[in-house]
Write a protein that holds these residues in place. Structure first.
Motif, PDB file in Angstrom:
ATOM      1  N   VAL A  32       0.819  -1.217   0.000  1.00  0.00           N
ATOM      2  CA  VAL A  32       0.000   0.000   0.000  1.00  0.00           C
ATOM      3  C   VAL A  32       0.847   1.259   0.000  1.00  0.00           C
ATOM      4  O   VAL A  32       0.310   2.370  -0.006  1.00  0.00           O
ATOM      5  CB  VAL A  32      -0.992   0.029   1.190  1.00  0.00           C
ATOM      6  CG1 VAL A  32      -2.004  -1.103   1.074  1.00  0.00           C
ATOM      7  CG2 VAL A  32      -0.272   0.004   2.519  1.00  0.00           C
ATOM      8  N   ILE A  36      -0.637   5.995   2.994  1.00  0.00           N
ATOM      9  CA  ILE A  36      -1.920   5.691   3.633  1.00  0.00           C
ATOM     10  C   ILE A  36      -1.972   6.417   4.971  1.00  0.00           C
ATOM     11  O   ILE A  36      -1.024   6.358   5.755  1.00  0.00           O
ATOM     12  CB  ILE A  36      -2.088   4.170   3.843  1.00  0.00           C
ATOM     13  CG1 ILE A  36      -1.956   3.412   2.525  1.00  0.00           C
ATOM     14  CG2 ILE A  36      -3.408   3.855   4.543  1.00  0.00           C
ATOM     15  CD1 ILE A  36      -2.952   3.773   1.471  1.00  0.00           C
ATOM     16  N   ARG A  62       0.755  -2.775   6.373  1.00  0.00           N
ATOM     17  CA  ARG A  62       1.847  -1.820   6.117  1.00  0.00           C
ATOM     18  C   ARG A  62       3.221  -2.490   6.021  1.00  0.00           C
ATOM     19  O   ARG A  62       4.143  -1.931   5.434  1.00  0.00           O
ATOM     20  CB  ARG A  62       1.857  -0.753   7.198  1.00  0.00           C
ATOM     21  CG  ARG A  62       0.637   0.148   7.129  1.00  0.00           C
ATOM     22  CD  ARG A  62       0.600   1.124   8.297  1.00  0.00           C
ATOM     23  NE  ARG A  62      -0.696   1.740   8.448  1.00  0.00           N
ATOM     24  CZ  ARG A  62      -1.086   2.857   7.846  1.00  0.00           C
ATOM     25  NH1 ARG A  62      -0.273   3.471   7.016  1.00  0.00           N
ATOM     26  NH2 ARG A  62      -2.294   3.345   8.053  1.00  0.00           N
ATOM     27  N   TYR A  73      -5.596  -2.597  -1.392  1.00  0.00           N
ATOM     28  CA  TYR A  73      -4.724  -1.806  -2.255  1.00  0.00           C
ATOM     29  C   TYR A  73      -4.552  -0.414  -1.674  1.00  0.00           C
ATOM     30  O   TYR A  73      -5.274  -0.027  -0.750  1.00  0.00           O
ATOM     31  CB  TYR A  73      -5.320  -1.703  -3.670  1.00  0.00           C
ATOM     32  CG  TYR A  73      -5.481  -3.039  -4.343  1.00  0.00           C
ATOM     33  CD1 TYR A  73      -4.386  -3.714  -4.859  1.00  0.00           C
ATOM     34  CD2 TYR A  73      -6.736  -3.634  -4.449  1.00  0.00           C
ATOM     35  CE1 TYR A  73      -4.532  -4.957  -5.468  1.00  0.00           C
ATOM     36  CE2 TYR A  73      -6.890  -4.868  -5.064  1.00  0.00           C
ATOM     37  CZ  TYR A  73      -5.781  -5.523  -5.573  1.00  0.00           C
ATOM     38  OH  TYR A  73      -5.928  -6.738  -6.157  1.00  0.00           O
ATOM     39  N   ASP A  74      -3.642   0.353  -2.254  1.00  0.00           N
ATOM     40  CA  ASP A  74      -3.424   1.710  -1.758  1.00  0.00           C
ATOM     41  C   ASP A  74      -4.654   2.594  -1.948  1.00  0.00           C
ATOM     42  O   ASP A  74      -4.819   3.590  -1.254  1.00  0.00           O
ATOM     43  CB  ASP A  74      -2.184   2.347  -2.394  1.00  0.00           C
ATOM     44  CG  ASP A  74      -2.250   2.432  -3.909  1.00  0.00           C
ATOM     45  OD1 ASP A  74      -3.211   1.927  -4.527  1.00  0.00           O
ATOM     46  OD2 ASP A  74      -1.306   3.004  -4.490  1.00  0.00           O
TER      47      ASP A  74
END
Length: 180
Positions: A32, A36, A62, A73-74
């Motif tokens: 990700v 985030i 992470r 997903y990111d």
């Protein structure tokens, strides 16, 4: 004897990683990136057991060690609804976990329950939720392992039914409906 919710308490902290290694060792890992937003503020809203589960899941996400067994997903994990001009009718605060494959998102609510955010109406779907993150992740791991053929439905169906989760049992939209 079939499982009950108490049997899964602490699953994310103690057993998720081992289950992912068992069934998804060769699966691509989630990446990700570092942009985030932090989960810290949302953790403060949760009951302690649910906060521990989400913190453990967040650490796996992470770290780059989480197998891609869900659509994490990111753009889905930690999705910032306000920054993306999206409403969440029916909840003031949520934390996005993953997409469901149809642009909807699985989200954690401040009471620890999991619901599906329906993107077209920007609302939380009724009748398809999970009581908490531990039962949700336990279920999703087995759902995906069953889809992949690593696990036979007969090996987990009684437990899935016994847990009584609407996200599994809903006649049309539940995970069991898609497996049978």
């Amino acid at each position: 004897m079939p499982l009950n919710l108490d049997d899964l308490s602490g699953y994310t902290v103690t057993a998720l990683a081992a289950d992912l290694d068992r069934w998804f060792a060769d699966e691509e890992r989630v990446d990700v990136g570092s942009d985030i937003r932090p989960v810290t503020d949302f953790l403060q809203l949760l009951p302690s057991a649910d906060a521990a589960a989400l913190a453990a899941f967040d650490t796996l996400v992470r770290s780059g060690r989480l197998a891609q067994f869900m659509d994490v997903y990111d753009w889905s994990y930690g999705f910032d609804f306000a920054a993306n001009d999206c409403a969440v009718h029916g909840a003031e605060h949520v934390w996005a976990l993953a997409a469901d494959g149809s642009s909807n998102l699985y989200v954690v609510l401040p009471d620890g329950s999991i619901r599906i955010w329906f993107h077209e109406e920007e609302t939380l779907e009724e009748g398809t939720g999970f009581d908490n993150l531990d039962v949700f992740l336990w279920t999703m791991v087995r759902y995906r392992a069953t889809l992949d053929g690593s696990l036979e439905l007969a090996e987990v169906e009684d437990d899935l039914r016994a847990l009584g989760q609407p996200g599994v049992l809903h006649a049309e939209l539940g995970l069991l409906a898609s497996l049978t």
